[in-house]
Write a protein that holds these residues in place. Structure first.
Motif, short mmCIF file in Angstrom:
data_model
loop_
_atom_site.label_atom_id
_atom_site.label_comp_id
_atom_site.label_asym_id
_atom_site.label_seq_id
_atom_site.Cartn_x
_atom_site.Cartn_y
_atom_site.Cartn_z
N GLU A 13 0.83 -1.19 0.00
CA GLU A 13 0.00 0.00 0.00
C GLU A 13 0.87 1.25 0.00
N THR A 14 0.43 2.22 -0.75
CA THR A 14 1.05 3.54 -0.78
C THR A 14 -0.04 4.52 -0.38
N CYS A 15 0.29 5.44 0.51
CA CYS A 15 -0.76 6.37 0.94
C CYS A 15 -0.46 7.77 0.43
N TYR A 16 -1.56 8.51 0.27
CA TYR A 16 -1.48 9.91 -0.10
C TYR A 16 -2.19 10.70 0.98
N LEU A 17 -1.48 11.66 1.53
CA LEU A 17 -1.95 12.43 2.67
C LEU A 17 -1.90 13.90 2.30
N THR A 18 -3.05 14.58 2.39
CA THR A 18 -3.13 15.99 2.02
C THR A 18 -3.89 16.74 3.10
N PHE A 30 -6.98 15.80 7.46
CA PHE A 30 -6.22 15.40 6.28
C PHE A 30 -7.05 14.45 5.43
N CYS A 31 -6.88 14.54 4.13
CA CYS A 31 -7.44 13.55 3.23
C CYS A 31 -6.42 12.41 3.19
N LEU A 32 -6.87 11.18 3.40
CA LEU A 32 -5.98 10.02 3.42
C LEU A 32 -6.55 8.96 2.49
N ARG A 33 -5.77 8.57 1.49
CA ARG A 33 -6.20 7.53 0.55
C ARG A 33 -5.09 6.50 0.45
N TRP A 34 -5.47 5.24 0.23
CA TRP A 34 -4.51 4.13 0.14
C TRP A 34 -4.63 3.46 -1.22
N PHE A 35 -3.49 3.15 -1.81
CA PHE A 35 -3.47 2.49 -3.12
C PHE A 35 -2.55 1.29 -3.08
N ALA A 36 -3.04 0.17 -3.61
CA ALA A 36 -2.22 -1.01 -3.87
C ALA A 36 -1.70 -0.84 -5.30
N PRO A 37 -0.79 -1.70 -5.73
CA PRO A 37 -0.26 -1.53 -7.09
C PRO A 37 -1.32 -1.56 -8.20
N VAL A 38 -2.49 -2.16 -7.95
CA VAL A 38 -3.49 -2.29 -9.00
C VAL A 38 -4.73 -1.42 -8.77
N GLU A 40 -7.32 1.15 -5.74
CA GLU A 40 -7.45 1.86 -4.48
C GLU A 40 -7.97 0.91 -3.42
N VAL A 41 -7.46 1.03 -2.20
CA VAL A 41 -7.82 0.16 -1.09
C VAL A 41 -8.78 0.91 -0.17
N LYS A 42 -9.77 0.20 0.38
CA LYS A 42 -10.77 0.84 1.24
C LYS A 42 -10.19 1.27 2.58
N LEU A 43 -9.29 0.46 3.13
CA LEU A 43 -8.75 0.73 4.46
C LEU A 43 -7.38 0.08 4.60
N CYS A 44 -6.47 0.78 5.22
CA CYS A 44 -5.15 0.22 5.51
C CYS A 44 -4.71 0.75 6.87
N GLY A 45 -4.86 -0.09 7.89
CA GLY A 45 -4.58 0.31 9.26
C GLY A 45 -3.14 0.68 9.51
N HIS A 46 -2.18 -0.14 8.99
CA HIS A 46 -0.79 0.15 9.31
C HIS A 46 -0.32 1.44 8.64
N VAL A 47 -0.85 1.78 7.50
CA VAL A 47 -0.47 3.04 6.85
C VAL A 47 -1.13 4.23 7.56
N ASP A 69 -10.03 12.16 6.51
CA ASP A 69 -11.15 11.90 5.60
C ASP A 69 -10.68 10.82 4.63
N ALA A 70 -11.28 9.64 4.75
CA ALA A 70 -10.93 8.52 3.89
C ALA A 70 -12.02 8.33 2.85
N LEU A 71 -11.84 7.36 2.01
CA LEU A 71 -12.78 7.09 0.93
C LEU A 71 -14.18 6.82 1.44
N PHE A 72 -14.30 6.16 2.59
CA PHE A 72 -15.59 5.66 3.06
C PHE A 72 -16.07 6.31 4.35
N ALA A 73 -15.20 6.97 5.09
CA ALA A 73 -15.59 7.51 6.40
C ALA A 73 -14.51 8.45 6.91
#
Length: 148
Positions: A13-18, A30-38, A40-47, A69-73
């Motif tokens: 997972e790679t995260c984008y934080l704005t 902050f806006c927080l989004r997580w992406f796997a190589p293929v 977008e991921v709904k949730l990534c706790g460790h990131v 602010d994540a994709l879902f909540a």
């Protein structure tokens, strides 16, 4: 573009934080989004935990609570004193060398019981690992497995 950057990094997972201007809450947002190589991921706790730790330790926030602010909540991270410390003055001063705990608050997802026949297939897929419980989310059909 975010998914292609995640694919280039080849991390799980790679995260984008704005930073988001926040006029409705005293907490930094902050806006927080997580992406796997293929995808977008709904949730990534460790990131999420790593993002909160970075913000708290680099003094990018002057607060003990951060809103993401994540994709879902909206998720929150709270900096707490390390209560395992024995000296009260250490706790009041933020711990030894700034030691602290981070509590993450994720939204809840309704779950339902999982078919026991299907649970045995999951156990087999996990090299016959004994399982305590298996649940399925009612919203997306995601599966939660609790190994023994």
């Amino acid at each position: 573009m975010a998914a292609s950057t995640a694919a280039e990094f080849k991390f799980s997972e790679t995260c984008y934080l704005t930073r988001i201007p926040n006029f409705t809450s005293p907490n930094p947002k902050f806006c927080l989004r997580w992406f796997a190589p293929v995808t977008e991921v709904k949730l990534c706790g460790h990131v999420t935990l790593a993002s909160a730790h970075t913000l708290f330790t680099t003094a990018l926030v002057n607060s003990n609570i951060i809103e993401f602010d994540a994709l879902f909540a909206t998720l929150t991270a709270e900096r707490l004193p390390d209560i395992s410390l024995t000296n009260v003055s250490e706790i009041q001063n933020g711990g030894v060398d700034g030691c602290f705990l981070i509590e993450l608050n994720f939204h809840t997802v309704p779950v339902t019981n999982f078919n026991s026949a299907e649970a045995s297939l999951i156990s087999k897929a996990l090299n016959d690992a004994p399982l305590i419980d298996v649940k399925r989310t009612t919203t997306d059909g995601d599966i939660f497995v609790i190994p023994q």
